[in-house]
Design an enzyme around this catalytic site. Structure first.
Site, PDB file in Angstrom:
ATOM      1  N   GLU A  92       5.194  -8.866  15.048  1.00  0.00           N
ATOM      2  CA  GLU A  92       4.807  -7.735  15.884  1.00  0.00           C
ATOM      3  C   GLU A  92       3.308  -7.501  15.823  1.00  0.00           C
ATOM      4  OE1 GLU A  92       3.865  -3.650  17.146  1.00  0.00           O
ATOM      5  OE2 GLU A  92       3.547  -4.539  15.185  1.00  0.00           O
ATOM      6  N   ASP A  97       6.553  -7.717   9.389  1.00  0.00           N
ATOM      7  CA  ASP A  97       5.241  -8.326   9.182  1.00  0.00           C
ATOM      8  C   ASP A  97       4.170  -7.251   9.086  1.00  0.00           C
ATOM      9  OD1 ASP A  97       5.812  -7.924  12.004  1.00  0.00           O
ATOM     10  OD2 ASP A  97       3.930  -8.970  12.454  1.00  0.00           O
TER      11      ASP A  97
END
Length: 380
Positions: free
Chosen positions: A133, A69
């Site tokens: 994250e 991400d």
């Protein structure tokens, strides 16, 4: 079959994987790893996807921890579209180029190359890749590890692929991180008209002595390789908007980056003791976002450092500076953990980019590290 880290990085950048979406990134990695013989499965919750991949079942063992991400591209114009990987003047541009799709691609390419060249190696290699994250992380690595710790043997060591290098690839290995403690402190006063000071208690006036006390506090002089603990106020809010009204409360939010000389609990007690000592009427809400960790062993750092020097000619320094990463979760399962990835000068910025040569060199460093771990059987 060959695995090209640059092509793989481009494929990942093409996926607009803004947290918590993986936007197809994990399918790309799963395909590459499965073709090389890895067993892959997802450990998902909510909108977050977590990929667990493993080959082998013995020791020594290494875990690669990463995330696909990325933060949003932002509203400022980019030199090239952020999700269209573009080569220009020796760089590859795109969101995630440094943080951290290059590392995901490089380790995948390295691991696949290694297991294809050494199909009978003794040991195991595993991956834990999340799509959460950059967000709050509740459904990402932390959640996946809670499940894995019940069924999987702990790896001997772990590389988190965060961009760790300052100027050149290979100059820095992060072998520890400070803890992070957030606080929201509310100072309580008595609201009223500014013309009647005897009838009010101004919480804003209380802020001055408190800030002076906290900002001048020497928390420690550092701890081993860790820098001193630091305290920073990030926000102050007070007032009703009217010029003639003393507000009832003043809210302060702050963060403490602390080394292993402290615990979150000891810092909480220290700050509340200071508030009581100043006679404040207060309440405080605490949130520990990360515990400190430190890789004290030399098994992984020695083998990674040897690989870095062989590929780049640089002798890396060990550092505990910087923010937090998912290493804060992995440390409870695998204490021999470091962070190593590309340079970090463009992370979270517009026109994020990475040198093309770094991608290939990083894959070679990871590959040589695997050789040093599994083919050199003289372990400390």
């Amino acid at each position: 079959m060959s695995y090209d880290a640059i092509s793989l990085t481009k494929s990942l950048i093409q996926c607009p994987s803004v947290t918590p979406s993986d936007a197809g990134c994990l399918d790309i990695l799963t395909k590459a790893l499965t073709d090389a013989g890895f067993q892959c499965r997802e450990i998902n919750r909510g909108e977050t996807k977590n990929l667990w991949a493993k080959i082998g079942a013995s020791q020594p063992s290494i875990l690669f921890c990463g995330h696909v991400d990325v933060v949003p591209a932002g509203s400022a114009p980019w030199k090239f579209p952020p999700f269209e990987p573009t080569e220009s003047e020796g760089y590859l541009y795109g969101r995630g180029a440094q943080d951290m799709k290059t590392s995901d691609a490089a380790f995948t390419a390295a691991a696949c190359r290694f297991v294809l060249e050494y199909p009978n190696f003794n040991g195991s290699i595993s991956f834990l890749i999340t799509s959460d994250e950059e967000g709050d992380g509740r459904d990402g690595t932390k959640f996946a590890l809670e499940a894995l710790m019940k069924t999987e043997e702990a790896p001997m060591c772990c590389i988190v692929g965060e961009p760790s290098c300052s100027v050149k690839l290979g100059d820095t290995i992060k072998n520890g991180r400070r803890g992070s403690l957030n606080g929201k402190l509310i100072l309580k006063g008595i609201q009223g008209h500014v013309a009647y000071p005897e009838k009010v208690k101004n919480p804003i006036h209380m802020v001055g002595p408190l800030i002076s006390r906290l900002s001048s506090e020497v928390w420690d002089e550092g701890f081993g390789p860790f820098p001193p603990t630091s305290f920073q106020i990030s926000n102050i809010h007070a007032g009703t908007g009217a010029v003639n009204v003393v507000p009832p409360v003043c809210e302060i939010t702050f963060n403490i980056r602390y080394n292993p000389a402290h615990t979150a609990k000891s810092l909480e007690e220290k700050i509340e003791s200071i508030c009581r000592g100043l006679g404040l009427d207060y309440s405080v809400a605490w949130q520990e976002s990360a515990e400190p960790f430190f890789a004290q062993g030399t098994f992984l750092t020695s083998r990674l450092s040897k690989a870095i020097t062989a590929v780049t000619g640089i002798e890396p320094v060990l550092s505990t500076s910087g923010g937090t990463s998912d290493g804060r979760f992995v440390k409870n399962w695998c204490p021999d953990i470091v962070e190593f990835g590309p340079t970090n000068d463009r992370i979270h910025k517009i026109d994020e980019r990475v040198e093309l040569s770094q991608i290939s060199d990083l894959a070679e460093i990871y590959y040589q590290t695997l050789r040093n771990i599994f083919l050199d059987q003289t372990h400390e």
